[in-house]
Enzyme design. Structure first.
Site, mmCIF file in Angstrom:
data_model
loop_
_atom_site.group_PDB
_atom_site.id
_atom_site.type_symbol
_atom_site.label_atom_id
_atom_site.label_comp_id
_atom_site.label_asym_id
_atom_site.label_seq_id
_atom_site.Cartn_x
_atom_site.Cartn_y
_atom_site.Cartn_z
ATOM 1 N N ARG A 87 0.858 -1.198 0.000
ATOM 2 C CA ARG A 87 0.000 0.000 0.000
ATOM 3 C C ARG A 87 0.892 1.246 0.000
ATOM 4 N NH1 ARG A 87 -3.299 2.708 5.023
ATOM 5 N NH2 ARG A 87 -3.753 4.567 3.821
ATOM 6 N N HIS A 93 -2.841 10.985 1.249
ATOM 7 C CA HIS A 93 -2.326 10.704 2.597
ATOM 8 C C HIS A 93 -1.716 11.994 3.140
ATOM 9 C CE1 HIS A 93 -0.908 7.218 5.311
ATOM 10 N NE2 HIS A 93 -0.526 8.314 5.920
ATOM 11 N N GLU A 107 -7.332 8.249 6.951
ATOM 12 C CA GLU A 107 -7.633 8.642 8.331
ATOM 13 C C GLU A 107 -8.238 10.031 8.483
ATOM 14 O OE1 GLU A 107 -4.019 8.053 10.538
ATOM 15 O OE2 GLU A 107 -4.331 5.893 10.585
ATOM 16 N N ASN A 116 -7.606 1.286 10.181
ATOM 17 C CA ASN A 116 -6.264 1.475 10.753
ATOM 18 C C ASN A 116 -6.418 1.425 12.268
ATOM 19 O OD1 ASN A 116 -5.628 2.077 8.116
ATOM 20 N ND2 ASN A 116 -4.810 4.108 8.518
ATOM 21 N N TYR A 137 -4.241 1.337 16.054
ATOM 22 C CA TYR A 137 -2.973 1.416 16.783
ATOM 23 C C TYR A 137 -3.130 1.326 18.292
ATOM 24 C CZ TYR A 137 -0.507 2.867 12.548
ATOM 25 O OH TYR A 137 0.049 2.904 11.297
ATOM 26 N N GLU A 187 -3.826 -0.568 8.278
ATOM 27 C CA GLU A 187 -2.599 -0.186 9.004
ATOM 28 C C GLU A 187 -2.635 -0.721 10.424
ATOM 29 O OE1 GLU A 187 -1.206 3.905 9.372
ATOM 30 O OE2 GLU A 187 -1.898 4.293 7.325
HETATM 31 C C1 BGC Z 1 -0.711 7.218 9.637
HETATM 32 C C2 BGC Z 1 0.752 7.113 9.242
HETATM 33 C C3 BGC Z 1 1.614 7.267 10.471
HETATM 34 C C4 BGC Z 1 1.278 6.159 11.432
HETATM 35 C C5 BGC Z 1 2.115 6.178 12.693
HETATM 36 C C6 BGC Z 1 -1.031 6.408 10.878
HETATM 37 O O1 BGC Z 1 -2.047 7.006 11.591
HETATM 38 O O2 BGC Z 1 -1.523 6.832 8.575
HETATM 39 O O3 BGC Z 1 1.020 8.089 8.288
HETATM 40 O O4 BGC Z 1 2.969 7.272 10.163
HETATM 41 O O5 BGC Z 1 -0.054 6.323 11.836
HETATM 42 O O6 BGC Z 1 1.950 7.395 13.349
#
Ligand code: BGC
Length: 553
Positions: free
Chosen positions: A97, A142, A187, A327, A329, A399
């Site tokens: 991607r 992006h 995002e 995405n 995290y 992601e």
């Molecule tokens: C974003 C990336 C970023 C990653 C880590 C994601 O939210 O799409 O561009 O580098 O987080 O921060």
């Protein structure tokens, strides 16, 4: 008869048990990795590329980026892209991607002027990926908006929906014959909410009352227009599919009494961006819409700060996705604030709209970043929430990644984080019946990590930014991921990578005296700096200190 039934029952339970415990992924499951144009390309003003908001942000206000870093050169993938394709190929990625830099193709952003060197760059990249057996997955946007469009208001100007639609049509004309998976706008929640509430991202504007909501509506319209164009003009000719990658957190109620506020936070952070597209009825999440009306009227406004949709707009946006791009995290716990308690900024510390306070789950893990506290269970809960809220969509994890601080090659913590997130995905598929079909690691290689510059690294491959050759070296996690892909399992053979060590991480529970890993201090100080630049040095030092403190633990 009875014993026959018992045997059938026994066999069935063994099969079910085996399926539930198997650490294999469904045979058609796909693995990939991601990057984005500004973060990896460099060559910011070469071969006719126009200026985007990150170019101007880092050049005009270098102090806003850790170490005064920039994406001017970064990993130089504009010149070294063949090495990147080789890396992707050696790992056996099913897909890669990457995103297109709007101003590399159209220097002003408007489509009347095209840059042939840019056209060739992406065309060659796509061809080489296909030759290597790797599917190109292309993100149209992006975060690197053309400066000219920002000067005209950027994502706060409703005309941007048409500008983005025109740009998308041209990109489809150029590459839709070879690209079969498209993502529109990366995002929206980070762009609109983190962007406008903290000013940490380009263009650095802080306005947290109206901008996040206007931006949300305009992005949804821009996405929908691009989808409709693809659907009408390109799908039949060249096939393919398209969606939007949304960034979502899981909000865990701190106590059973906080369930309502947690659900409302989910609607504010995720539902606001997803309900208009993925729900059957479309439009804003109804409870959120009425809450925003109430809040706005109470504040003395005559209309809601969350702009309303016309019926036509609702219908334009509803259903504009062929799959759900997610995405993920990090997660937060949430609770209602006590009377008089200070509420931090949305959406990592608190919610002024919901009068709520957030913290990190006690049993998650610190990483090198105060933002990215690791809580893999949150991913599974989020996947179930999506299914509960919008039905049985196919979900592609677009992601997921883990930040480290330095040049470490033996990244056992990243391996652990990848493995734990993948395990939650497996459980989600097998135990919760969620249709997750693909997983994307952020990132293929170390790159420019926005306001953190190069102080945080997400790469499966390390890039030595100080080496003129920008040498790429495989981290241990790339070897682990290679085996996961090769064997389609989490039970990778012992010889995949050197397993002499293992992850060493701290939880909030195990280090209760460490300051809450939040960005509130840095962000609110940052805000002060923005308004009063005299204290800049003090603030940047504090910020760096906080990052180090959390990173070293
Ligand atoms: C974003 C990336 C970023 C990653 C880590 C994601 O939210 O799409 O561009 O580098 O987080 O921060």
């Amino acid at each position: 008869m009875c014993s026959f039934k018992a045997v059938v029952f026994l066999v069935m339970s063994v099969i079910l048990q085996m399926t539930a415990c198997s650490s294999n992924f469904p045979p058609e499951f796909k693995f990939g990795a991601a990057t984005s144009s500004y973060q990896i390309e460099g060559a910011w003003d070469e071969d006719g590329k126009g200026e985007n908001i990150w170019d101007s942000f880092v050049h005009r206000q270098p102090w806003r980026i850790d170490g005064n870093a920039s994406g001017d050169i970064t990993t130089d993938s504009y010149h070294r892209w063949k090495e990147d394709v080789k890396i992707a190929s050696e790992m056996g990625l099913h897909f890669y991607r990457f995103s297109i830099s709007w101003t590399r193709l159209f220097p002003t952003g408007f489509t009347n002027e095209i840059n042939e060197a840019g056209v060739k760059y992406y065309s060659d990249l796509i061809d080489h990926l296909l030759e290597a057996g790797i599917e190109p997955v292309v993100t149209l946007y992006h975060w690197d908006l053309p400066v000219k469009m920002q000067d005209l208001g950027g994502w706060a100007n409703p005309l941007i929906a048409d500008w983005f639609a025109d740009y998308s049509r041209k990109v489809f004309e150029l590459y839709a014959d070879r690209v079969k998976t498209w993502l529109t706008i990366n995002e929206p929640s980070i762009m609109c909410d983190i962007g406008y509430t903290t000013g940490l991202l380009a263009p650095g504007i802080i306005e947290d009352q109206f901008a996040p909501y206007i931006c949300t509506k305009n992005i949804l319209l821009a996405h929908a227009k691009a989808y409709r164009i693809f659907d009408k003009e390109f799908r039949q000719i060249s096939g393919g599919r398209i969606s939007i990658p949304n960034q979502s957190l899981w909000f865990e109620p701190l106590t059973p009494d906080d369930e309502d506020v947690a659900e409302m936070a989910m609607e504010l952070a995720t539902g606001r961006f997803c309900h208009p597209i993925f729900s059957k009825e479309g439009g804003w999440p109804p409870k959120l819409e009425s809450l925003m009306w109430k809040i706005s009227l109470k504040e003395g406004h005559t209309r809601s700060r969350l702009p309303t949709f016309t019926e036509e707009e609702k219908n334009l946006i509803r259903g504009t996705a062929d799959f759900f791009g997610l995405n993920y995290y990090t997660s937060r716990t949430i609770r209602q604030a006590k009377p008089g308690e200070k509420v931090g900024p949305w959406f990592l510390e608190g919610s002024p709209e919901l009068n709520a306070i957030m913290d990190v789950p006690a049993d998650g893990y610190y990483s090198a970043s105060p933002i990215f506290y690791i809580y893999p269970e949150g991913l599974r809960k989020l996947l179930s929430w999506i299914k509960r809220s919008y039905g049985d969509w196919e979900i592609v994890i677009t992601e997921n990644g883990y930040p480290t601080t330095g040049l470490e090659i033996n990244d056992y913590n990243r391996i652990a984080a990848l493995q734990e997130h993948l395990e939650q995905i497996q459980r989600s598929i097998m135990e919760d019946g969620v249709n997750v079909t693909a997983y994307t690691v952020w990132s293929l290689l170390d790159n420019f990590e926005w306001s953190s510059g190069f102080s945080q690294r997400f790469g499966l491959y390390q890039v030595d930014i100080n080496d003129p050759e920008l040498k790429r070296s495989p981290r241990l996690s790339s070897k682990y991921y290679t085996c996961v892909i090769k064997y389609n399992t989490l039970d990778v053979p012992c010889n995949c990578f050197n397993q002499s060590e293992s992850a060493a991480r701290a939880t909030r529970q195990s280090l209760p005296n460490l300051p809450k890993p939040n960005v509130v201090e840095s962000v609110s100080f940052f805000k002060e700096v923005y308004e009063n630049r005299r204290c800049i040095v003090k603030v940047m030092r504090l910020f760096a200190k906080m990052m180090k403190l959390v990173g070293s633990n």
